[in-house]
Design a protein around this motif. Structure first.
Motif, short mmCIF file in Angstrom:
data_model
loop_
_atom_site.label_atom_id
_atom_site.label_comp_id
_atom_site.label_asym_id
_atom_site.label_seq_id
_atom_site.Cartn_x
_atom_site.Cartn_y
_atom_site.Cartn_z
N TYR A 38 0.85 -1.19 0.00
CA TYR A 38 0.00 0.00 0.00
C TYR A 38 0.89 1.24 0.00
N VAL A 39 0.58 2.18 -0.88
CA VAL A 39 1.31 3.43 -0.95
C VAL A 39 0.33 4.55 -0.60
N SER A 40 0.67 5.31 0.45
CA SER A 40 -0.17 6.43 0.88
C SER A 40 -0.28 7.47 -0.22
N GLY A 41 -1.19 8.41 -0.04
CA GLY A 41 -1.34 9.49 -0.99
C GLY A 41 -0.04 10.24 -1.21
N HIS A 42 0.35 10.38 -2.47
CA HIS A 42 1.57 11.08 -2.87
C HIS A 42 1.19 12.29 -3.72
N GLY A 43 2.01 13.32 -3.63
CA GLY A 43 1.85 14.49 -4.48
C GLY A 43 2.95 14.54 -5.52
N LEU A 80 8.39 3.16 -4.03
CA LEU A 80 8.49 1.71 -4.21
C LEU A 80 9.95 1.27 -4.24
N LYS A 81 10.77 1.98 -5.01
CA LYS A 81 12.19 1.61 -5.11
C LYS A 81 12.91 1.79 -3.77
N ALA A 82 12.57 2.83 -3.03
CA ALA A 82 13.21 3.07 -1.74
C ALA A 82 12.89 1.96 -0.74
#
Length: 155
Positions: A38-43, A80-82
């Motif tokens: 899951y990836v939180s909201g990103h700007g 994702l890469k981090a």
């Protein structure tokens, strides 16, 4: 015929990833539950860590909004890469939720979010196309034009 990996496809696009953003509140930007990431909201973070800002239909036009959504996609790839070290650890995109900071009359939310969805499709092919929602918002944090959160299935 050798199959191209997500990492190879990304490299062939010659795009620069911004730095993965750090949380500005009490939340985790990335979380694995079972085989889902899951990836939180990103700007839209630029490579110099600055944010793209503006409201679509007032400060930016449709194409600028789409490019901002693409930049959000790059910011998500950076996270994702981090956390995973390689985009090859993602099997497919499950869900994308795109929020568009726009004037009330604006009606092209899906077109804007295509900026991110098209990027994911270039990286993961058909597996980069998941289910999606694209909605309009009266405002977004720091006056960013687009915020996107996503769910991915791990390999």
């Amino acid at each position: 015929m050798e199959q191209t990996s997500a990492e190879q496809r990304f490299l062939s696009l010659n795009l620069a990833l911004p730095p993965a953003p750090s949380p500005l509140g009490v939340y985790k930007p990335f979380l694995i539950v079972g085989n889902l990431a899951y990836v939180s909201g990103h700007g839209p973070v630029n490579t110099d860590r600055s944010l793209i800002k503006g409201r679509i239909g007032k400060d930016m036009d449709l194409e600028e909004g789409k490019q901002a959504a693409r930049q959000v996609g790059l910011t998500i790839l950076a996270t994702l890469k981090a956390n995973l070290e390689s985009l090859d650890k993602i099997r497919r995109v499950i869900k994308v939720l795109g929020m568009v900071n726009c004037v009330p009359e604006f009606e092209k939310h899906p077109y804007v979010i295509n900026g991110c969805s098209e990027l994911f499709a270039k990286v993961w092919g058909d597996e980069g196309i998941g289910v999606r929602s694209a909605v309009g918002m009266g405002s977004l944090p720091d006056n960013i034009p687009v915020e996107i959160e996503a769910v991915f299935e791990l390999s």
